[in-house]
Every structure is written in structure tokens, then in C-alpha cells.
Design a protein around this motif. Structure first.
Motif, PDB file in Angstrom:
ATOM      1  N   HIS A 364      36.973  32.011  34.033  1.00 20.66           N
ATOM      2  CA  HIS A 364      38.167  31.703  33.242  1.00 20.66           C
ATOM      3  C   HIS A 364      38.345  32.564  31.996  1.00 20.66           C
ATOM      4  O   HIS A 364      39.461  32.683  31.490  1.00 20.66           O
ATOM      5  CB  HIS A 364      38.128  30.232  32.829  1.00 20.66           C
ATOM      6  N   PHE A 365      37.257  33.180  31.484  1.00 22.45           N
ATOM      7  CA  PHE A 365      37.374  33.855  30.191  1.00 22.45           C
ATOM      8  C   PHE A 365      36.795  35.262  30.176  1.00 22.45           C
ATOM      9  O   PHE A 365      36.631  35.842  29.117  1.00 22.45           O
ATOM     10  CB  PHE A 365      36.670  33.021  29.102  1.00 22.45           C
ATOM     11  N   SER A 366      36.479  35.832  31.328  1.00 25.16           N
ATOM     12  CA  SER A 366      35.801  37.119  31.355  1.00 25.16           C
ATOM     13  C   SER A 366      36.739  38.247  31.767  1.00 25.16           C
ATOM     14  O   SER A 366      37.794  38.020  32.376  1.00 25.16           O
ATOM     15  CB  SER A 366      34.619  37.062  32.327  1.00 25.16           C
ATOM     16  N   ARG A 367      36.335  39.465  31.435  1.00 27.31           N
ATOM     17  CA  ARG A 367      37.047  40.663  31.882  1.00 27.31           C
ATOM     18  C   ARG A 367      36.513  41.157  33.225  1.00 27.31           C
ATOM     19  O   ARG A 367      37.105  42.049  33.834  1.00 27.31           O
ATOM     20  CB  ARG A 367      36.879  41.790  30.848  1.00 27.31           C
ATOM     21  N   PHE A 368      35.405  40.617  33.665  1.00 29.68           N
ATOM     22  CA  PHE A 368      34.739  41.132  34.870  1.00 29.68           C
ATOM     23  C   PHE A 368      35.456  40.693  36.141  1.00 29.68           C
ATOM     24  O   PHE A 368      35.909  39.556  36.265  1.00 29.68           O
ATOM     25  CB  PHE A 368      33.297  40.647  34.916  1.00 29.68           C
ATOM     26  N   ARG A 369      35.546  41.603  37.082  1.00 27.86           N
ATOM     27  CA  ARG A 369      36.037  41.285  38.421  1.00 27.86           C
ATOM     28  C   ARG A 369      35.524  42.367  39.369  1.00 27.86           C
ATOM     29  O   ARG A 369      35.067  43.432  38.940  1.00 27.86           O
ATOM     30  CB  ARG A 369      37.560  41.245  38.463  1.00 27.86           C
ATOM     31  N   ILE A 370      35.608  42.083  40.658  1.00 28.94           N
ATOM     32  CA  ILE A 370      35.355  43.093  41.677  1.00 28.94           C
ATOM     33  C   ILE A 370      36.694  43.386  42.341  1.00 28.94           C
ATOM     34  O   ILE A 370      37.267  42.524  43.017  1.00 28.94           O
ATOM     35  CB  ILE A 370      34.330  42.617  42.717  1.00 28.94           C
ATOM     36  N   SER A 371      37.215  44.556  42.104  1.00 30.74           N
ATOM     37  CA  SER A 371      38.498  44.927  42.692  1.00 30.74           C
ATOM     38  C   SER A 371      38.296  45.391  44.126  1.00 30.74           C
ATOM     39  O   SER A 371      37.213  45.856  44.499  1.00 30.74           O
ATOM     40  CB  SER A 371      39.169  46.028  41.870  1.00 30.74           C
ATOM     41  N   THR A 372      39.327  45.244  44.930  1.00 32.42           N
ATOM     42  CA  THR A 372      39.259  45.618  46.339  1.00 32.42           C
ATOM     43  C   THR A 372      40.467  46.454  46.725  1.00 32.42           C
ATOM     44  O   THR A 372      41.566  46.232  46.222  1.00 32.42           O
ATOM     45  CB  THR A 372      39.215  44.367  47.252  1.00 32.42           C
ATOM     46  N   ASN A 373      40.260  47.388  47.606  1.00 31.11           N
ATOM     47  CA  ASN A 373      41.338  48.216  48.143  1.00 31.11           C
ATOM     48  C   ASN A 373      41.537  47.835  49.606  1.00 31.11           C
ATOM     49  O   ASN A 373      40.872  48.371  50.492  1.00 31.11           O
ATOM     50  CB  ASN A 373      40.983  49.696  47.998  1.00 31.11           C
ATOM     51  N   GLY A 374      42.405  46.863  49.824  1.00 28.88           N
ATOM     52  CA  GLY A 374      42.562  46.323  51.171  1.00 28.88           C
ATOM     53  C   GLY A 374      42.999  47.325  52.206  1.00 28.88           C
ATOM     54  O   GLY A 374      42.691  47.189  53.392  1.00 28.88           O
ATOM     55  N   GLY A 375      43.730  48.346  51.787  1.00 27.74           N
ATOM     56  CA  GLY A 375      44.200  49.332  52.753  1.00 27.74           C
ATOM     57  C   GLY A 375      43.081  50.157  53.355  1.00 27.74           C
ATOM     58  O   GLY A 375      43.280  50.811  54.384  1.00 27.74           O
ATOM     59  N   GLN A 376      41.898  50.161  52.740  1.00 28.12           N
ATOM     60  CA  GLN A 376      40.767  50.942  53.235  1.00 28.12           C
ATOM     61  C   GLN A 376      39.740  50.106  53.983  1.00 28.12           C
ATOM     62  O   GLN A 376      38.821  50.651  54.592  1.00 28.12           O
ATOM     63  CB  GLN A 376      40.078  51.648  52.063  1.00 28.12           C
ATOM     64  N   CYS A 377      39.836  48.778  53.950  1.00 19.40           N
ATOM     65  CA  CYS A 377      38.826  47.910  54.568  1.00 19.40           C
ATOM     66  C   CYS A 377      38.874  48.022  56.090  1.00 19.40           C
ATOM     67  O   CYS A 377      39.943  47.943  56.701  1.00 19.40           O
ATOM     68  CB  CYS A 377      39.066  46.460  54.149  1.00 19.40           C
ATOM     69  N   ILE A 378      37.697  48.219  56.703  1.00 17.91           N
ATOM     70  CA  ILE A 378      37.620  48.307  58.162  1.00 17.91           C
ATOM     71  C   ILE A 378      36.981  47.060  58.764  1.00 17.91           C
ATOM     72  O   ILE A 378      36.634  47.039  59.943  1.00 17.91           O
ATOM     73  CB  ILE A 378      36.834  49.561  58.585  1.00 17.91           C
ATOM     74  N   SER A 379      36.774  46.016  57.938  1.00 19.09           N
ATOM     75  CA  SER A 379      36.253  44.721  58.412  1.00 19.09           C
ATOM     76  C   SER A 379      34.876  44.835  59.063  1.00 19.09           C
ATOM     77  O   SER A 379      34.579  44.121  60.021  1.00 19.09           O
ATOM     78  CB  SER A 379      37.248  44.059  59.382  1.00 19.09           C
ATOM     79  N   CYS A 380      34.032  45.715  58.543  1.00 20.56           N
ATOM     80  CA  CYS A 380      32.683  45.846  59.112  1.00 20.56           C
ATOM     81  C   CYS A 380      31.802  44.660  58.758  1.00 20.56           C
ATOM     82  O   CYS A 380      30.841  44.353  59.464  1.00 20.56           O
ATOM     83  CB  CYS A 380      32.028  47.144  58.631  1.00 20.56           C
TER      84      CYS A 380
END
Length: 448
Positions: A364-380
Motif C-alpha cells: 500500500h505504501f511502497s515504490r517497489f513493483r515488478i513490472s511485466t511486458n506482456g507482449g513478450q511473455c511466451i508462457s514458459c
């Protein structure tokens, strides 16, 4: 009519073993045998020799096996066939290992007299470091620290291609050896209170109990600093650091529980349950445990003020219950004993009040996240497989959604295991941290 064999799927071949692994595994087996000899030998001198031999064989065998498995291959991410090994796929070896770990914790907590020969074998070491005889907790601290250092060496071999993981592994090794083991021993040698500067309330819950605070304050200037350190780290530094870096600054870089999980438990990280039912149990357990320790701390301070003298009837049994059920059974017997069966972060995920506290701040109060680029995901599925906190990372990556979960400890293995660079650990601005990355829909594509 011809007799055709029934249709069956061909079982996968057994996992490939590193060439020459029999010798280091034999050293480990001999080390375990020497450890049993030391446990059974009442002669302190012979037990000391057997214990020393056991530690040398166990450490040397484990490091040699790590070099064979990871040091001779090309640096980079490799799955290492964890689901095809009996030791890391809940096979017979995993069950035997889990029973052995669990048995050790049961003996350590409730039958320490069975370890008396091992404890006495460590007396010279304890006298040199702490100026006092060894006890069961010094034995445990020695074994714990050695496990983090030796299997930290394994992690350094395995992740030598990543500066992030090299730094993270070196950090947990330093904090365990220097801050959690050597420094408390030196404090005792100097006739000062034993204090662990990398543990704070609510994980080290009794550090802010009235009795502990009073004892430290009577210890002079250093005791006053210890109380000041505990208050500042719990209520000021922790929120600030979590705001900038998420809970990874502690759970993946400093904490001894996390240090053991990231080193000794690394081979079991894929066993974390990713189901929604497991997530529900996570919520049902970890936040009530945090609430329980907050309530207990508040009740103890109200009782210490003298405002409600009858509170002692409640706080005594409540404190004993927490120490037994959470501090001993959950964090030790289950939290570490079940590594080979449930994964390496059972305690961190379902029971640790510090992880719950940091998780609420992170979500709720952090700057941290893990961003994702869905267009590149190959669902491995590599990212989900390596998540030790049971997060189905792939589901976020496929949709291009950022991962802002209270459970995430920021170990970074999901990003490391991704073959397409889809995932990225970020400490960006708080505004927009929940926004998904741009996703190219199939309807927008034109096939020439």
C-alpha cells in the motif's frame, strides 16, 4: 488379431547427475556418520574430533558437489531438473530429509539433553568467542551459520552470472555470520546483553516487551542504544526503507530466516504451493499472527503501567502460547523442517509477523513493483516455478500487469529465470505503480 501393447506415455528420463558426484556425496555421507558418532560419544575430546571431521566433510562435500553441478557449466540460468530428482520433488529422499530436519528441531527445543555431547564438544569455541560454556542455542547458531555460509557458496556458484544475486547472497552471508552470530557472542564476552541488531519487533517480538526494555535500560549506555535501535528500526527505518525498496531490503538481504531460505532452501523454492487455496490460508494465518503479537505487546505495556493489574492472568498464557506455537513449532519445526516438502518460505509466507508487517507496507505504501511486458511473455512458466512465495507470476506476465503483492520478497529469481526479459524489479514513483504495461492485442496485428 495382433496383440498391440497398451498405449502409455513414456516416463521422463532420470535427471542427469553431475559427473564425479559420488565422491562428494560419499564425503557428505561420512560427515553425517561422523556427526552421529560425535553425538553418541561422551568423551569430549573424541566428540570434538568427530564433530570437526563431520563439519569438514559436510562442508567440503557440499561445496565440491556445488562446483560439479554449477561451476563447470556455462554461467546462466538452468532449470537443473529439480522436478526429476527424488531429493527435490517430494520423493523418498525428500521425505527422509524432511523427517531428519524436523526431528532435529524437536530434539533441539524439547530434548536438548540428547545433544549434550555435541554441546560440550563446542565448549572451547564458545569460551573463546563468548567467555562462557556452550548451550543448545550456541550449537544451533553454529550449525545455522555454517549452513548459510556453505550453501551460500553453492548459491554463489549457481548465480555467478548475476551481480544482483551475488550481492544478495553475500549480504545474507555477512549478516548471518557477522551480525547474527559473532556480534552477539562478542557482546556476551564483554558482559553486555546478547542482542541481535538485524532482528526487530515484531519478528523479535520480545525486544519491545516491557521486561526486556527495562533489562536493557539497566545495562548502561549500550543497553539504552539497543532500545533506541529497536524502536527506530521497527517504527521509522523499516517503513522508510520499505517505501523505497519494498520488503526485499530485509527479507532477501538481511533476515536470517530469509538467509537460510535463500541458501539452504534454494533447491526447494519451486515446491511453494501456487494455488488460490494456499493464498487464502496465507491471508488467514499471517495477518492474525501479526495482530496477535501487536495485541500481546500492547497488553504487556498496559499491564506494566499498573493500570490493569489483572492483565497478568491473560498476558502470561498468551505469551507462552505464542512462544510455543509460533516461535518454536511454526518457525522452527515446520518452517525449516518442511523445506523438502513445502518449499523454503513456509514460515515467511504463512507465519512471520515481520513479513506481514513489511507486506502491508509494500502493497500500500511502497515504490517497489515488478513490472511485466506482456507482449513478450511466451508462457514458459519459469517465473512461477521459481517463486518461493507461491505467486503465480506467469498469470501477471501474460496480462502485462505489474506484480504488487504483499507476499513478494523481491528475491528476483522470477526475472532471472525469464528467457525473454519480461520481468523487471523497479523502485519507481508510487504514482502509476499499478498501471499495466502496453499490451499489443492480437486484433491490432496485421499479417502480411
Amino acid at each position: 488379431m495382433p496383440n498391440f501393447p497398451p498405449f502409455t506415455l513414456t516416463p521422463p528420463p532420470p535427471a542427469a547427475a553431475p559427473p564425479g558426484e559420488k565422491l562428494p556425496l560419499a564425503a557428505v555421507a561420512l560427515g553425517l556418520l561422523a556427526l552421529l558418532v560425535a553425538t553418541a560419544d561422551a568423551d569430549a575430546s573424541r566428540a570434538r574430533l568427530s564433530l570437526g571431521l563431520a563439519l569438514v566433510l559436510l562442508s567440503g562435500g557440499a561445496l565440491a558437489w556445488a562446483w560439479l553441478a554449477f561451476g563447470r557449466t556455462e554461467a546462466g540460468w538452468h532449470p537443473h531438473d529439480l522436478w526429476r530428482r527424488a531429493s527435490t520433488s517430494r520423493g523418498a529422499v525428500a521425505w527422509v530429509t524432511g523427517i531428519a530436519f524436523t526431528g532435529f528441531y524437536v530434539v533441539l527445543y524439547w530434548f536438548p539433553w540428547l545433544l549434550e555431547n555435541l554441546i560440550r564438544a563446542l565448549d572451547p569455541f564458545s569460551q573463546n568467542l563468548r567467555h562462557r560454556a556452550a548451550d543448545q542455542w550456541f550449537l544451533y547458531g553454529t550449525f545455522y551459520t555454517l549452513a548459510v555460509l556453505v550453501l551460500g557458496g553453492r548459491a554463489l556458484w549457481k548465480y555467478r552470472f548475476s551481480r544482483y544475486h551475488l550481492a544478495r547472497t553475500a549480504s545474507v552471508m555477512f549478516f548471518q555470520l557477522g551480525i547474527s552470530f559473532l556480534l552477539p557472542g562478542l557482546l556476551l564476552a564483554l558482559q553486555q546483553p546478547e542482542y541481535y541488531f538485524n532482528y526487530f519487533w515484531p519478528l523479535k517480538y520480545d525486544y519491545l516487551f516491557p521486561g526486556t526494555v527495562a533489562q536493557l535500560l539497566h545495562g548502561g549506555g549500550l543497553g539504552v542504544f539497543m532500545v533506541f535501535w529497536g524502536v527506530v528500526m521497527s517504527f521509522l527505518a523499516t517503513p522508510v526503507l520499505t517505501y523505497f525498496y519494498g520488503k526485499r531490503w530485509y527479507c532477501a538481504w538481511v533476515c536470517g530466516c530469509g538467509g537460510l531460505a535463500e541458501t539452504a532452501g534454494d533447491a526447494y523454492r519451486h515446491l511453494a504451493d501456487k494455488s488460490r487455496a494456499a493464498w487464502r490460508w496465507e491471508v488467514r494465518l499471517v495477518y492474525p499472527i501479526l495482530g496477535l503479537i501487536v495485541l500481546l505487546t500492547a497488553l504487556l505495556w498496559v499491564g506494566a503501567s499498573g493500570a490493569v493489574p489483572a492483565l497478568g492472568v491473560v498476558t502470561g498464557p498468551l505469551g507462552q502460547f505464542y512462544g510455543f506455537a509460533i516461535g518454536s513449532v511454526f518457525s522452527g519445526v515446520v518452517g525449516v523442517g518442511f523445506y523438502p516438502l513445502l518449499g523454503s518460505r513456509v514460515w515467511c509466507r504463512f507465519g512471520c509477523p515481520m513479513a506481514a508487517y513489511l507486506g502491508l507496507l509494500q502493497k500500500h505504501f511502497s515504490r517497489f513493483r515488478i513490472s511485466t511486458n506482456g507482449g513478450q511473455c511466451i508462457s514458459c512458466g519459469n517465473c512461477s516455478n521459481v517463486c518461493e512465495m507461491g505467486i503465480d507470476v506467469k498469470q501477471y506476465a501474460q496480462r502485462g500487469e505489474p506484480i504488487v503483492r504483499a507476499a513478494c520478497v523481491g528475491c528476483g529469481l522470477c526475472a532471472t529465470a525469464c528467457p525473454r526479459g519480461v520481468l523487471n524489479l523497479e523502485n519507481g514513483p508510487h504514482e502509476g505503480r499499478l498501471a499495466a504495461s502496453a499490451f499489443i492485442h492480437a486484433d491490432s496485428l496485421r499479417i502480411l
